[in-house]
Design a protein around this motif. Structure first.
Motif, PDB file in Angstrom:
ATOM      1  N   ALA A 176       0.834  -1.206   0.000  1.00 36.15           N
ATOM      2  CA  ALA A 176       0.000   0.000   0.000  1.00 36.15           C
ATOM      3  C   ALA A 176       0.866   1.253   0.000  1.00 36.15           C
ATOM      4  O   ALA A 176       0.585   2.227  -0.718  1.00 36.15           O
ATOM      5  CB  ALA A 176      -0.931  -0.012   1.213  1.00 36.15           C
ATOM      6  N   ARG A 177       1.939   1.244   0.776  1.00 39.94           N
ATOM      7  CA  ARG A 177       2.822   2.417   0.820  1.00 39.94           C
ATOM      8  C   ARG A 177       3.572   2.586  -0.500  1.00 39.94           C
ATOM      9  O   ARG A 177       3.804   3.713  -0.960  1.00 39.94           O
ATOM     10  CB  ARG A 177       3.790   2.293   1.996  1.00 39.94           C
ATOM     11  CG  ARG A 177       3.072   2.305   3.342  1.00 39.94           C
ATOM     12  CD  ARG A 177       4.017   2.423   4.501  1.00 39.94           C
ATOM     13  NE  ARG A 177       3.280   2.352   5.756  1.00 39.94           N
ATOM     14  CZ  ARG A 177       2.689   3.394   6.338  1.00 39.94           C
ATOM     15  NH1 ARG A 177       2.763   4.577   5.776  1.00 39.94           N
ATOM     16  NH2 ARG A 177       2.033   3.251   7.473  1.00 39.94           N
ATOM     17  N   GLY A 178       3.945   1.479  -1.116  1.00 36.62           N
ATOM     18  CA  GLY A 178       4.617   1.565  -2.409  1.00 36.62           C
ATOM     19  C   GLY A 178       3.707   2.133  -3.486  1.00 36.62           C
ATOM     20  O   GLY A 178       4.130   2.957  -4.308  1.00 36.62           O
ATOM     21  N   VAL A 179       2.438   1.722  -3.484  1.00 34.64           N
ATOM     22  CA  VAL A 179       1.485   2.251  -4.464  1.00 34.64           C
ATOM     23  C   VAL A 179       1.237   3.737  -4.213  1.00 34.64           C
ATOM     24  O   VAL A 179       1.057   4.519  -5.154  1.00 34.64           O
ATOM     25  CB  VAL A 179       0.174   1.441  -4.437  1.00 34.64           C
ATOM     26  CG1 VAL A 179      -0.897   2.111  -5.286  1.00 34.64           C
ATOM     27  CG2 VAL A 179       0.419   0.025  -4.942  1.00 34.64           C
ATOM     28  N   LEU A 180       1.241   4.133  -2.949  1.00 31.58           N
ATOM     29  CA  LEU A 180       1.170   5.563  -2.653  1.00 31.58           C
ATOM     30  C   LEU A 180       2.364   6.282  -3.279  1.00 31.58           C
ATOM     31  O   LEU A 180       2.245   7.401  -3.784  1.00 31.58           O
ATOM     32  CB  LEU A 180       1.134   5.777  -1.135  1.00 31.58           C
ATOM     33  CG  LEU A 180       1.027   7.222  -0.639  1.00 31.58           C
ATOM     34  CD1 LEU A 180      -0.252   7.885  -1.151  1.00 31.58           C
ATOM     35  CD2 LEU A 180       1.055   7.265   0.892  1.00 31.58           C
ATOM     36  N   GLY A 181       3.522   5.617  -3.274  1.00 32.75           N
ATOM     37  CA  GLY A 181       4.703   6.173  -3.932  1.00 32.75           C
ATOM     38  C   GLY A 181       4.488   6.336  -5.431  1.00 32.75           C
ATOM     39  O   GLY A 181       4.934   7.326  -6.030  1.00 32.75           O
ATOM     40  N   VAL A 182       3.796   5.378  -6.064  1.00 31.25           N
ATOM     41  CA  VAL A 182       3.486   5.495  -7.499  1.00 31.25           C
ATOM     42  C   VAL A 182       2.661   6.748  -7.763  1.00 31.25           C
ATOM     43  O   VAL A 182       2.877   7.466  -8.749  1.00 31.25           O
ATOM     44  CB  VAL A 182       2.745   4.235  -7.996  1.00 31.25           C
ATOM     45  CG1 VAL A 182       2.255   4.428  -9.432  1.00 31.25           C
ATOM     46  CG2 VAL A 182       3.641   3.012  -7.907  1.00 31.25           C
ATOM     47  N   CYS A 183       1.714   7.032  -6.870  1.00 27.01           N
ATOM     48  CA  CYS A 183       0.886   8.230  -7.014  1.00 27.01           C
ATOM     49  C   CYS A 183       1.743   9.494  -6.938  1.00 27.01           C
ATOM     50  O   CYS A 183       1.511  10.460  -7.681  1.00 27.01           O
ATOM     51  CB  CYS A 183      -0.198   8.267  -5.940  1.00 27.01           C
ATOM     52  SG  CYS A 183      -1.339   6.876  -6.026  1.00 27.01           S
ATOM     53  N   HIS A 184       2.740   9.505  -6.049  1.00 31.09           N
ATOM     54  CA  HIS A 184       3.650  10.651  -5.970  1.00 31.09           C
ATOM     55  C   HIS A 184       4.539  10.721  -7.215  1.00 31.09           C
ATOM     56  O   HIS A 184       4.859  11.819  -7.688  1.00 31.09           O
ATOM     57  CB  HIS A 184       4.499  10.557  -4.705  1.00 31.09           C
ATOM     58  CG  HIS A 184       3.747  10.869  -3.453  1.00 31.09           C
ATOM     59  ND1 HIS A 184       3.315  12.144  -3.137  1.00 31.09           N
ATOM     60  CD2 HIS A 184       3.324  10.069  -2.433  1.00 31.09           C
ATOM     61  CE1 HIS A 184       2.678  12.117  -1.979  1.00 31.09           C
ATOM     62  NE2 HIS A 184       2.669  10.869  -1.529  1.00 31.09           N
ATOM     63  N   LEU A 185       4.939   9.570  -7.750  1.00 27.79           N
ATOM     64  CA  LEU A 185       5.762   9.543  -8.961  1.00 27.79           C
ATOM     65  C   LEU A 185       5.031  10.205 -10.124  1.00 27.79           C
ATOM     66  O   LEU A 185       5.575  11.101 -10.793  1.00 27.79           O
ATOM     67  CB  LEU A 185       6.122   8.099  -9.314  1.00 27.79           C
ATOM     68  CG  LEU A 185       6.639   7.829 -10.743  1.00 27.79           C
ATOM     69  CD1 LEU A 185       7.928   8.591 -11.014  1.00 27.79           C
ATOM     70  CD2 LEU A 185       6.845   6.338 -10.962  1.00 27.79           C
TER      71      LEU A 185
END
Length: 604
Positions: A456-465
């Protein structure tokens, strides 16, 4: 011995042993004060205290309506009292309620219906109430609060499944009923017929002084809570596994006693300011060690360190349970092919991570959905596989395919609004489509549903990317990559390579691209960003070689076609990536020569 019809309420305090370890005297005093405050409510509804149980109590009522109303009133009073306490001193009761024929001997009550109330308490949320379907039906419309259908549950030593209805202060949120998964629960979001894997977490052994016992117990409880937030398997409550604490019993016998498919056991050792935690995941019937890990940490902030350990442990173990289930033989006694059988078969092919095997998994996931259109997890995996297939270059990213992926992700969330994984794939698809706010909302929802899930935290990172916030993205990607998970659902190295590239950190981008290519040598995006990074570093010959490898794997690739799947918010990010690909020698587009027709040739 007298028999009578009665309503039974069983209550205990969530996380009591951990609180006692931190402050024994204070916790006991607080518990007594709360119990005194709610005692008049019990009397006002006609109830009586059967017995205190150390960290809880057992109540008897002549009326099921009175029992439920008393339980709700007690929980509302507790919620008000907790508002005035610091978070670390907040005390929450969990309450289970059932009714039926009980045996009375002096002041005690016994029988299966008492046991069912005890089991129901184990699946109630902290601050909430879990009521059996029988009791809820009997109370009917005479209740002043609304209960949510939490579905059927199977409990140890209870032959028939028990339908459960739940209540929490504040009711339900917009996404659906309040989450059932709590510390010490045995909950899964899957329907009862799909609960194949049962996980038991044995109390971690304390190898240090007895004064450190509270830490090993607290870590065990936190791990039970973290694992129970996954919507794939069932996690047994602490009261199923803690009776084996300190006992020299084989894991096979323990597993048979508590009906566990997998057991987790470990130890905690402290030396000065260092803590070492070891853990292993076991298939007890075969004795096979499926996974083992060791974690060394500095003490520092005790609770922060314990939370970090719990996150690392749950991330590693959850992925291994998925992998083990994917390769496990069918457990169903029926010869009929079920949706769950098809889903697990698809999962086994997906984990092989080749183009042909992934195509096979897509067909099996589709079969599972046809057999059971309500199977949310099959929809989430099918959406994941198709989205990954596009990013890997295995599936053509047509509008029709992307629409299908979005529909699958949205229906997965709708069918299981408590699944962190379902919200993760929804966030990822929104991000890939350039729906930045919707992506961020879904990713934050995934994190709130399971704070321990590094996916979940990694996918949040995708959103920031995709939003151009690369430093924040790198922080989240690195955190997810360090969790030690080799779950193929996530490609943290590849996205980390992109964020570093877009910050101009080309050497770091190459390192992450190389990391991804170790796992999948044909990874389209990793091959492409590697070529772009080498070109930006001026390593012309290496960039040309990288481009040759890229085009040998994907002969029809062009810059124009490749960038159609990149809906980044910041135009300069797209331009930066395009520039690197062009410098590396990737063709911008393919010109198609059209042969003149005979008539046109004659007229010319």
């Amino acid at each position: 011995m007298e028999r009578r019809l009665a309503a039974i309420v069983c209550a205990d305090v969530a996380g009591y042993s951990r609180m006692m370890g931190a402050d024994e005297a204070g916790t006991h005093a607080t518990f007594k004060a709360h119990r005194s405050a709610i005692y008049p409510i019990i009397l006002n509804h006609g109830g009586r205290l059967v017995k205190n149980t150390g960290d809880g109590f057992l109540l008897e009522f002549p009326s099921i309506v009175g029992a439920i109303e008393a339980a709700v009133a007690m929980q509302m009073v507790m919620a008000e009292r907790n508002e005035h306490l610091p978070a670390d001193r907040s005390m929450q009761f969990r309450m289970g309620i059932h009714m039926g024929d009980v045996m009375a001997d002096e002041d005690e009550v016994f029988g299966d219906d008492v046991n069912i109330a005890v089991r129901l308490e184990s699946v109630a949320a902290p601050g909430g109430v879990a009521v059996s379907g029988k009791a809820c039906h009997e109370a009917g419309k005479r209740l002043s609060v609304t209960f949510v259908d939490a579905g059927p549950y199977r409990f140890k030593n209870i032959e028939e499944p028990i339908h459960v209805w739940s209540w929490q202060p504040g009711g339900t949120d917009a996404a659906g009923p309040a989450r059932k998964a709590t510390s010490e629960t045995s909950v899964t979001n899957l329907p009862a017929q799909y609960r194949t894997a049962i996980v038991g977490v044995l109390p971690f052994a304390n190898l240090s002084e007895s004064a450190d016992e509270y830490f090993s117990d607290g870590l065990t409880e936190d791990l039970i809570h973290a694992l129970s937030l996954q919507s794939f398997y069932r996690v047994l409550a602490r009261n199923s596994t803690f009776p084996f604490k300190g006992k020299n019993v084989s894991t096979r016998l323990i597993a048979r006693e508590i009906d566990a498919t997998y057991l987790i056991q470990g130890s905690v050792r402290r030396a000065a300011s260092k803590i070492r935690v070891t853990a292993e995941l076991i298939a007890p019937e075969t004795g096979e060690q499926l996974w083992t890990g060791r974690f060394d940490r500095d003490m520092g902030d005790l609770f922060a360190m314990q939370d970090e350990l719990t996150t690392s442990l749950s991330a590693a173990i959850a992925a291994e349970i998925y992998r083990a289930e994917a390769s496990a033989p069918p457990r169903s006694s029926s010869n009929d092919i079920t949706a769950w059988d098809r889903f697990l078969k698809g999962l086994s092919y997906y984990y092989l991570q080749t183009k042909d095997d992934v195509e096979t998994s897509i067909g099996l996931f589709k079969e599972a959905i046809t057999l059971d259109p309500t199977l949310s997890i099959a929809r989430a995996y099918l959406a994941t596989v198709q989205a990954q297939g596009i990013q890997l270059g295995w599936i053509k990213g047509t509008r029709e395919v992307w629409d299908s992926v979005m529909t699958l992700a949205e229906s997965s969330v709708r069918l299981d609004p408590r699944s962190s994984f379902a919200f993760q794939i929804l966030a990822y698809v929104h991000a890939a489509e350039g729906h930045y706010e919707a992506a961020m909302d879904a990713a934050k929802r995934a994190v709130s549903l399971n704070p321990y899930d590094m996916g979940a935290r990694g996918v949040l990172g995708v959103c920031h990317l995709v939003s151009g916030e690369h430093r924040h993205a790198i922080e989240l990607f690195t955190m997810a990559a360090q969790s030690g998970s080799n779950d193929p659902r996530y490609q943290w190295a590849a996205v980390n390579a992109f964020s570093h590239y877009l910050l101009g950190q080309y050497d770091a981008s190459l390192s992450w691209a190389r990391e991804q290519l170790y796992v999948n040598p044909n990874h389209l995006q990793a091959l492409a960003v590697r070529a772009a990074a080498l070109a930006q570093l001026g390593r012309t010959a290496e960039a040309a070689n990288a481009t040759e490898i890229l085009l040998s794997n994907y002969p029809s690739l062009t810059v124009d076609r490749h960038l159609r799947n990149f809906h980044w918010k910041v135009p300069s990010d797209v331009a930066h990536y395009r520039d690197g690909l062009m410098k590396a020698g990737v063709p911008f587009s393919r010109l198609t020569l059209v042969e003149s027709s005979p008539k046109l040739a004659a007229d010319s």
